[in-house]
Design an enzyme around this catalytic site. Structure first.
Site, PDB file in Angstrom:
ATOM      1  CE  LYS A  90      16.487 -12.047  17.084  1.00  0.00           C
ATOM      2  NZ  LYS A  90      16.611 -11.098  18.179  1.00  0.00           N
ATOM      3  CE1 TYR A 141     -13.089  -4.990  -0.389  1.00  0.00           C
ATOM      4  CE2 TYR A 141     -11.142  -5.099   0.065  1.00  0.00           C
ATOM      5  CZ  TYR A 141     -12.264  -5.543  -0.504  1.00  0.00           C
ATOM      6  OH  TYR A 141     -12.436  -7.182  -0.373  1.00  0.00           O
TER       7      TYR A 141
END
Length: 427
Positions: free
Chosen positions: A81, A308
């Site tokens: 999964k 940033y």
């Protein structure tokens, strides 16, 4: 062909000039462009130099060792999964089956359908999560086993089902997620199974919450004892699949609660928990490494800010490198606590991680194109996913499954590349 690719890239770049009245992109070049696209396998190409390496030989070795440990009479379910824990669902499934796994486990019907499209009906698949009862005719036709998650689910399935379907009954022994929670509920389901030929219960299972907690095993033992109590009301137990052991329960507990199947996900890809590696009954190999390059190297002056919001400020003349890797690739802000490897040395991530790029502090000037390793080894230095997970305060599986689909996966067998999966070019 390589020269043609560079010619193609030049042509594409030249297209922008057309906005200024140039006529470089002629019909001749357009024909060349179409020819190269037609003859180039974009499904085995990647153009951004950030990638995942997956060692399928290591997966093969791990599965064989695990199968030998649990014994011939015990099924090994390869749980693939979450895109095979970030390694690639179909590739890990194929490698596991080839090495001796006899079941495949997934989280959703969508995952099961993707696997069934590539694997024959001889390979049983169990959906460990919720499947809406209206899809049971589909699961029956494709030999996909589903999980009965509650008494209400079984009642709805019995009302809807028009043909027999196979399910494993989930027992909640303490994880408090999916599963039946009382003996009365289980007895009710067993009675319904005896009266309704469409209800084909072929397995019973539970899931442990603390199988890797070796300091306090009391809750693990409590869950295991509870599971045994539930099994006492299951008729014909010798004719069904019974399973409760995940990777931790399979490898770290002397009780060996294997029954007749174990569910292994993390262990397929290496030691499930690096801190418990000394308890392993065999030597498992890590299978995934993550790499990129320095695409720009520059020198900062004192006072220069990086990234940033100017989160980092240089205090002296300093070399830094930019790497084409960001949080859209799955490298989140909390992973900054772990360094990366450049030239066999650990270097820190500085400034805020951007969507597509991040910066590192360098001890000296390096040429662009120098390899950067996020997970893996350079010389004598190694960064394991467990270290990243620990510093980020999250499970290792979360590190792996965070790695996004835009990162190409390069699959190697015995040192040679056998396939490249780039979902950006070949969804």
């Amino acid at each position: 062909m390589l020269s043609n690719i560079f010619h193609l890239l030049w042509i594409i770049n030249a297209m922008s000039i057309m906005a200024y009245g140039a006529s470089i992109f002629t019909s001749k070049n357009l024909n060349l462009y179409n020819t190269i696209i037609k003859n180039t396998s974009t499904s085995t190409a990647y153009f951004r130099p950030t990638w995942i390496d997956v060692n399928l030989s290591a997966v093969d070795s791990n599965v064989r060792l695990l199968k030998e440990y649990i014994g011939e009479k015990v099924h090994l379910m390869a749980v693939v999964k979450g895109n095979g824990y970030g390694h690639g669902m179909l590739e890990i499934a194929e490698a596991s089956i080839s090495a001796g796994a006899t079941w495949l486990g997934v989280a959703s019907l969508d995952e099961a359908l993707a696997i069934r499209s590539k694997f024959s009906h001889d390979i049983p698949i169990l959906v460990l999560g919720y499947v809406a009862p209206q899809y049971l005719s589909l699961t029956s036709q494709l030999r996909i086993t589903v999980t009965a998650i509650s008494l209400e689910w079984v009642q709805e399935a019995a009302r809807i089902a028009q043909q027999p379907f196979e399910f494993h009954l989930k027992i909640d022994t303490g994880l408090n997620r999916l599963g039946l929670i009382t003996i009365d509920e289980v007895e009710t389901v067993m009675k319904m199974v005896s009266l309704n030929p469409n209800l084909n219960c072929t397995g019973v299972f539970t899931h442990f919450a603390t199988s890797e907690d070796m300091q306090n095993k009391s809750y693990f033992h409590q869950q295991l004892a509870s599971f045994h109590t539930f099994l006492n009301v299951i008729p014909n137990r010798t004719n069904i699949i019974i399973h409760c052991a995940n990777s931790g329960a399979t490898l770290y507990h002397p009780e060996k609660p294997f029954f007749n199947m174990v569910r292994l996900g993390k262990a397929l890809m290496g030691p499930p928990n690096e801190g418990l590696k000394h308890l392993l009954p065999m030597q498992l190999q890590n299978t995934l490494s993550l790499h990129s390059i320095l695409d720009l190297v520059k020198q900062l002056n004192p006072g220069d800010k990086v990234g940033y919001v100017g989160e980092y400020t240089a205090t002296q003349h300093q070399w830094i490198g930019t790497i084409p890797m960001g949080y859209a690739d799955g490298w989140h802000q909390q992973f900054k606590a772990t360094s990366v490897l450049v030239d066999g040395k650990r270097v820190p991530i500085i400034g805020r991680i951007s969507m597509d790029q991040l910066m590192v502090a360098l001890p000296k000037k390096y040429p662009t194109g120098t390899r950067v390793t996020f997970i893996g080894q350079q010389d004598n230095e190694i960064i394991l996913a467990d270290e990243i997970a620990q510093k980020a305060s999250q499970p290792r599986s979360e590190v792996f499954t965070s790695l996004s689909s835009r990162l190409p996966r390069i699959y190697r067998q015995d040192g040679s590349i056998v396939s490249i999966k780039n979902t950006m070019l070949n969804p």
